[in-house]
Design a protein around this motif. Structure first.
Motif, PDB file in Angstrom:
ATOM      1  N   VAL A  94       1.588   2.208   9.464  1.00 44.16           N
ATOM      2  CA  VAL A  94       1.473   2.109   8.126  1.00 44.16           C
ATOM      3  C   VAL A  94       1.278   3.561   7.340  1.00 44.16           C
ATOM      4  N   SER A  95       1.299   4.613   8.391  1.00 48.50           N
ATOM      5  CA  SER A  95       1.511   5.990   7.693  1.00 48.50           C
ATOM      6  C   SER A  95       2.825   6.273   7.396  1.00 48.50           C
ATOM      7  N   GLY A  96       3.762   5.583   7.937  1.00 45.86           N
ATOM      8  CA  GLY A  96       5.229   5.721   7.325  1.00 45.86           C
ATOM      9  C   GLY A  96       5.398   5.464   6.059  1.00 45.86           C
ATOM     10  N   GLY A  97       4.666   4.578   5.248  1.00 45.09           N
ATOM     11  CA  GLY A  97       4.587   4.523   4.012  1.00 45.09           C
ATOM     12  C   GLY A  97       4.266   5.698   3.056  1.00 45.09           C
ATOM     13  N   ALA A  98       3.045   6.497   3.632  1.00 38.41           N
ATOM     14  CA  ALA A  98       2.739   7.452   2.856  1.00 38.41           C
ATOM     15  C   ALA A  98       3.470   8.699   3.319  1.00 38.41           C
ATOM     16  N   ILE A  99       4.039   8.983   4.356  1.00 43.25           N
ATOM     17  CA  ILE A  99       4.834   9.914   4.499  1.00 43.25           C
ATOM     18  C   ILE A  99       6.180   9.629   3.951  1.00 43.25           C
ATOM     19  N   GLY A 100       6.636   8.336   3.892  1.00 45.19           N
ATOM     20  CA  GLY A 100       7.788   8.081   3.054  1.00 45.19           C
ATOM     21  C   GLY A 100       7.824   8.522   1.724  1.00 45.19           C
ATOM     22  N   GLN A 101       6.748   8.277   1.050  1.00 45.67           N
ATOM     23  CA  GLN A 101       6.351   8.620  -0.383  1.00 45.67           C
ATOM     24  C   GLN A 101       6.662  10.274  -0.622  1.00 45.67           C
ATOM     25  N   GLY A 111       8.538   0.007  12.814  1.00 45.77           N
ATOM     26  CA  GLY A 111       7.525  -0.397  11.632  1.00 45.77           C
ATOM     27  C   GLY A 111       7.424   0.735  10.994  1.00 45.77           C
ATOM     28  N   PHE A 112       7.130   1.950  11.570  1.00 45.13           N
ATOM     29  CA  PHE A 112       6.964   3.080  10.707  1.00 45.13           C
ATOM     30  C   PHE A 112       8.195   3.567   9.782  1.00 45.13           C
ATOM     31  N   PHE A 113       9.465   3.065  10.233  1.00 45.71           N
ATOM     32  CA  PHE A 113      10.634   3.610   9.487  1.00 45.71           C
ATOM     33  C   PHE A 113      10.749   2.460   8.388  1.00 45.71           C
ATOM     34  N   ILE A 114      10.382   1.291   8.734  1.00 46.38           N
ATOM     35  CA  ILE A 114      10.363   0.173   7.435  1.00 46.38           C
ATOM     36  C   ILE A 114       9.563   0.625   6.517  1.00 46.38           C
ATOM     37  N   LEU A 115       8.418   0.921   6.779  1.00 48.95           N
ATOM     38  CA  LEU A 115       7.253   1.419   5.665  1.00 48.95           C
ATOM     39  C   LEU A 115       7.613   2.786   5.034  1.00 48.95           C
ATOM     40  N   PHE A 116       8.148   3.613   5.958  1.00 48.13           N
ATOM     41  CA  PHE A 116       8.772   4.867   5.254  1.00 48.13           C
ATOM     42  C   PHE A 116       9.758   4.564   4.059  1.00 48.13           C
ATOM     43  N   PHE A 117      10.568   3.867   4.344  1.00 44.77           N
ATOM     44  CA  PHE A 117      11.577   3.603   3.513  1.00 44.77           C
ATOM     45  C   PHE A 117      11.068   2.702   2.237  1.00 44.77           C
ATOM     46  N   SER A 118      10.220   1.696   2.554  1.00 44.27           N
ATOM     47  CA  SER A 118       9.822   1.094   1.492  1.00 44.27           C
ATOM     48  C   SER A 118       8.874   1.438   0.641  1.00 44.27           C
ATOM     49  N   GLY A 119       7.978   2.378   1.281  1.00 45.11           N
ATOM     50  CA  GLY A 119       6.977   2.964   0.507  1.00 45.11           C
ATOM     51  C   GLY A 119       7.580   4.075  -0.306  1.00 45.11           C
ATOM     52  N   GLY A 120       8.381   4.930   0.066  1.00 49.02           N
ATOM     53  CA  GLY A 120       9.055   5.918  -0.592  1.00 49.02           C
ATOM     54  C   GLY A 120       9.913   5.363  -1.815  1.00 49.02           C
ATOM     55  N   SER A 121      10.458   4.260  -1.626  1.00 51.44           N
ATOM     56  CA  SER A 121      11.401   3.694  -2.746  1.00 51.44           C
ATOM     57  C   SER A 121      10.483   2.828  -3.573  1.00 51.44           C
TER      58      SER A 121
END
Length: 169
Positions: free
Chosen positions: A140-147, A14-24
């Motif tokens: 969900v923190s994955g999204g912010a870190i991905g950004q 979940g972290f890595f899914i949101l990491f890539f989706s948030g960053g992209s």
């Protein structure tokens, strides 16, 4: 030696899914100026593509929620990841404004909805009975870190490769 519980694998996923989706998802703002200059489009045309993305995402999220309830979460997220990746891959190929609206405003938006916070939240909540809130928050923190990471990498790619290649990468 104690074996790692599978719920931690789900949390990392979940972290890595949101990491890539948030960053992209937030990379578009970085390429706005180079796209405008190369394509000769106004920034209002480009931001209209972002508006289309936001509207389609907003409409798609309840549909994705319904599909997750009705079908397999794994299938919905898998299809969302593939469709979202296709949308990003095609972004490096746009030449006309209508292509931006189709690729980013429709394809990427629908794909991104399939791998968004609500879908990941459902995935995490199915595996964590206790401390569900902290588990979802960690994912969900994955999204912010991905950004932070992806936008930084994309800025470096933009300087050397141009916006088309940077988007594709």
């Amino acid at each position: 030696m104690r074996r790692l519980h599978y719920s931690w694998v789900i949390l990392a996923t979940g972290f890595f899914i949101l990491f890539f989706s948030g960053g992209s998802r937030f990379a578009f703002g970085l390429v706005l100026k180079p796209m405008s200059e190369e394509l000769g489009w106004s920034r209002s045309t480009l931001t209209l593509g972002v508006t289309a993305f936001m509207l389609v995402s907003a409409v798609s999220l309840p549909v994705v929620g319904r599909l997750v309830d009705r079908y397999s979460l794994r299938m919905i997220m898998g299809v969302g990841a593939v469709v979202g990746a296709l949308g990003l891959l095609l972004m490096g190929q746009v030449k006309e404004p209508w292509q931006l609206f189709v690729v980013y405003g429709l394809i990427y938006a629908v794909g991104n909805a399939g791998i968004s916070n609500p879908a990941v939240g459902v995935m995490i909540s199915r595996w964590f009975e206790r401390r569900r809130g902290i588990a979802i928050s960690a994912a969900v923190s994955g999204g912010a870190i991905g950004q932070l990471v992806i936008i930084g990498l994309m800025a470096a790619f933009l300087a050397t490769l141009g916006w088309r290649t940077a988007f594709t990468v």
